[in-house]
Design an enzyme around this catalytic site. Structure first.
Site, PDB file in Angstrom:
ATOM      1  N   PHE A  71       1.738  -3.725   3.901  1.00  0.00           N
ATOM      2  CA  PHE A  71       2.159  -5.056   4.303  1.00  0.00           C
ATOM      3  C   PHE A  71       3.666  -5.205   4.061  1.00  0.00           C
ATOM      4  O   PHE A  71       4.227  -4.634   3.130  1.00  0.00           O
ATOM      5  CB  PHE A  71       1.417  -6.116   3.495  1.00  0.00           C
ATOM      6  CG  PHE A  71       0.032  -6.427   4.023  1.00  0.00           C
ATOM      7  CD1 PHE A  71      -0.530  -5.726   5.069  1.00  0.00           C
ATOM      8  CD2 PHE A  71      -0.722  -7.448   3.447  1.00  0.00           C
ATOM      9  CE1 PHE A  71      -1.800  -6.020   5.550  1.00  0.00           C
ATOM     10  CE2 PHE A  71      -1.994  -7.754   3.918  1.00  0.00           C
ATOM     11  CZ  PHE A  71      -2.532  -7.039   4.961  1.00  0.00           C
TER      12      PHE A  71
ATOM     13  N   GLU B 289      -0.922   4.899  14.055  1.00  0.00           N
ATOM     14  CA  GLU B 289      -0.670   6.121  13.293  1.00  0.00           C
ATOM     15  C   GLU B 289      -0.999   7.366  14.121  1.00  0.00           C
ATOM     16  O   GLU B 289      -0.245   8.351  14.113  1.00  0.00           O
ATOM     17  CB  GLU B 289      -1.487   6.110  12.000  1.00  0.00           C
ATOM     18  CG  GLU B 289      -1.122   7.236  11.059  1.00  0.00           C
ATOM     19  CD  GLU B 289      -1.809   7.144   9.703  1.00  0.00           C
ATOM     20  OE1 GLU B 289      -1.526   7.995   8.843  1.00  0.00           O
ATOM     21  OE2 GLU B 289      -2.633   6.216   9.499  1.00  0.00           O
TER      22      GLU B 289
ATOM     23  N   HIS C  51      -9.937   2.090  -0.107  1.00  0.00           N
ATOM     24  CA  HIS C  51      -8.495   1.824  -0.151  1.00  0.00           C
ATOM     25  C   HIS C  51      -8.138   1.199  -1.492  1.00  0.00           C
ATOM     26  O   HIS C  51      -8.473   0.044  -1.768  1.00  0.00           O
ATOM     27  CB  HIS C  51      -8.113   0.891   0.992  1.00  0.00           C
ATOM     28  CG  HIS C  51      -6.651   0.786   1.248  1.00  0.00           C
ATOM     29  ND1 HIS C  51      -5.691   1.357   0.424  1.00  0.00           N
ATOM     30  CD2 HIS C  51      -5.956   0.173   2.253  1.00  0.00           C
ATOM     31  CE1 HIS C  51      -4.494   1.104   0.910  1.00  0.00           C
ATOM     32  NE2 HIS C  51      -4.625   0.385   2.016  1.00  0.00           N
TER      33      HIS C  51
ATOM     34  N   HIS D 116      -2.489   8.061   6.240  1.00  0.00           N
ATOM     35  CA  HIS D 116      -2.739   6.766   5.603  1.00  0.00           C
ATOM     36  C   HIS D 116      -4.137   6.280   5.982  1.00  0.00           C
ATOM     37  O   HIS D 116      -4.884   5.815   5.127  1.00  0.00           O
ATOM     38  CB  HIS D 116      -1.671   5.768   6.042  1.00  0.00           C
ATOM     39  CG  HIS D 116      -1.782   4.423   5.415  1.00  0.00           C
ATOM     40  ND1 HIS D 116      -1.750   4.227   4.057  1.00  0.00           N
ATOM     41  CD2 HIS D 116      -1.942   3.189   5.972  1.00  0.00           C
ATOM     42  CE1 HIS D 116      -1.879   2.933   3.785  1.00  0.00           C
ATOM     43  NE2 HIS D 116      -1.993   2.281   4.927  1.00  0.00           N
TER      44      HIS D 116
ATOM     45  N   LYS E 117      -9.376   7.854   2.532  1.00  0.00           N
ATOM     46  CA  LYS E 117      -9.958   6.522   2.377  1.00  0.00           C
ATOM     47  C   LYS E 117     -11.345   6.428   2.992  1.00  0.00           C
ATOM     48  O   LYS E 117     -12.093   5.491   2.714  1.00  0.00           O
ATOM     49  CB  LYS E 117      -9.020   5.464   2.963  1.00  0.00           C
ATOM     50  CG  LYS E 117      -7.693   5.326   2.222  1.00  0.00           C
ATOM     51  CD  LYS E 117      -6.793   4.281   2.856  1.00  0.00           C
ATOM     52  CE  LYS E 117      -5.436   4.205   2.179  1.00  0.00           C
ATOM     53  NZ  LYS E 117      -4.593   5.387   2.462  1.00  0.00           N
TER      54      LYS E 117
ATOM     55  N   CYS F 281       0.815  -1.220   0.000  1.00  0.00           N
ATOM     56  CA  CYS F 281       0.000   0.000   0.000  1.00  0.00           C
ATOM     57  C   CYS F 281       0.845   1.265   0.000  1.00  0.00           C
ATOM     58  O   CYS F 281       0.298   2.376  -0.038  1.00  0.00           O
ATOM     59  CB  CYS F 281      -0.946  -0.008   1.188  1.00  0.00           C
ATOM     60  SG  CYS F 281      -2.035  -1.455   1.194  1.00  0.00           S
TER      61      CYS F 281
END
Length: 401
Positions: free
Chosen positions: A389, A306, A330, A295, A325, A155
């Site tokens: 990831f 975060e 996403h 994010h 998002k 991502c």
């Protein structure tokens, strides 16, 4: 940055996209391609018709993530006012981020193979589906002949692609780079895999309330799709042709958590390292940043880490934060590029777009998150972040020209 090309669930041109982002309404709806699965909704680029945009033959030959990339790349060159005669040059590159393969095509072709019908497998299965074809097809479509490759860092792919593109310019390798990301996460296999990982929201009864970054009731992200391609030029080159500069890419940072395949580092050390590297690269301090594009995926663990990271970085309340998002879902490998484009638009308009579905934040992790409607903010610099990831992190500092 002299050109922006967008294809998103919020629209396919900057003004339409901004209008829909400003409305602070999650665009998730039931997805017929996912019907019958445990999670059967997504954020779809419904206004995008690949046949109308690319022609029937090309649309049939290519997978959707390439459709999206081609459309966004064409739009970016038009926005940058780069004439066709100026494109066939060995110093114009393409760097695109793609999170993974096109699993829908593989699912179909693997089915034929498993049925004992190898001769029924399409000879186009491989060239239409491997990630590098996003950049390769853009080069063939537009005739640009410089360095050409796809970056895959989950991502963080789109954000990383923009940073690498900037490095090609700084190294003197290219004069212009088309950079960004493209992905369609609306594959039955993708949806099933993320569901099995317990990463997706299960709010099928109210999809429009499913994506809710930093909200206490968040339960996972919503699958999306889209592409963003930005035209990056060396400043001298842009000036020499009289191009409009929309924003400057001042800083780039990347890092690895080296911790876990899917979970973020519990203290967010790798993410913080990427942000601090980007700040140092830009010659900025944290408080020089007037806006953070987070994010913010809407996962319980990811958002918590975060939020704590930003509070620690600023030693108190960070500048105004938004989480796109919440509106468009996403788009995985394309998300960072789309959000970089939105950050450019925020700098141009001196506004921060709102976050949808935010009712209450975690106690002790409260950020200044913009919600309900856009907020006017005087700012010279903005931070946009992406985490993926494999513990892969990337951050960009964008500034006004």
């Amino acid at each position: 940055m002299t050109g922006i090309g967008l294809v998103t669930p919020a629209g396919t041109d900057p003004d339409s996209v901004w209008k829909n982002m400003a409305a602070a309404r999650c665009l998730a709806t039931p997805d017929p391609d996912l019907a019958g699965l445990p999670v059967a909704f997504s954020c779809q680029a419904e206004g995008f018709d690949p046949t109308a945009e690319l022609g029937r033959r090309k649309a049939r030959r290519l997978d959707r993530f390439v459709h999206l990339a081609l459309a966004a790349a064409r739009r970016s060159l038009a926005d940058a006012a780069l004439e066709p005669s100026a494109r066939r040059a060995p110093r114009i590159g393409v760097v695109l981020g793609v999170g993974g393969n096109s699993l829908e095509t593989y699912l179909t072709e693997f089915g034929r193979l498993c049925e004992g019908r190898p001769k029924a497998v399409s000879p186009l299965a491989l060239p239409r589906s491997v990630p590098n074809m996003a950049a390769g097809e853009v080069a063939m479509d537009l005739g640009v002949q410089g360095p050409n490759f796809t970056i895959s860092s989950a991502c963080a792919s789109g954000t990383t692609a923009l940073g690498v593109a900037r490095d090609l310019l700084l190294a003197g390798t290219c004069d212009i780079v088309l950079a960004g990301g493209s992905e369609s996460a609306r594959s039955r296999m993708t949806a099933t895999c993320f569901h099995q990982l317990r990463a997706l929201s299960r709010r099928g009864d109210h999809p429009d309330r499913a994506s809710r970054p930093f909200d206490t009731e968040r339960d996972g992200f919503v699958l999306g799709e889209g592409a963003a391609v930005l035209v990056l030029e060396r400043r001298e080159h842009a000036r020499s042709r009289g191009a409009r500069t929309r924003a400057l890419l001042r800083g780039f940072g990347a890092s690895a958590d080296a911790y876990h395949p899917t979970a973020p580092h519990p203290q967010g050390h790798g993410a913080e390292q990427a942000i601090r590297t980007a700040l140092a690269d830009a010659g900025c301090r944290p408080h020089d940043v007037g806006h953070i594009n987070a994010h913010g995926t809407s996962t319980p663990a990811g958002d918590a880490v975060e939020a704590e990271l930003y509070l620690r970085l600023y030693g108190g309340t960070p500048p105004p934060v938004t989480a796109p998002k919440s509106v468009i879902g996403h788009a995985l490998g394309a998300a960072g590029a789309i959000e970089a484009a939105l950050t450019v638009l925020a700098l141009e308009r001196q506004q921060v777009p709102p976050t949808a579905n935010l009712l209450r934040q975690d106690a002790g992790r409260e950020l200044d998150i913009v919600s309900a409607g856009p907020r006017d903010v005087l700012m010279d610099a903005a931070l946009t972040t992406s985490f993926g990831f494999g513990g892969q992190n990337a951050a960009l500092i964008l500034t006004t020209p």
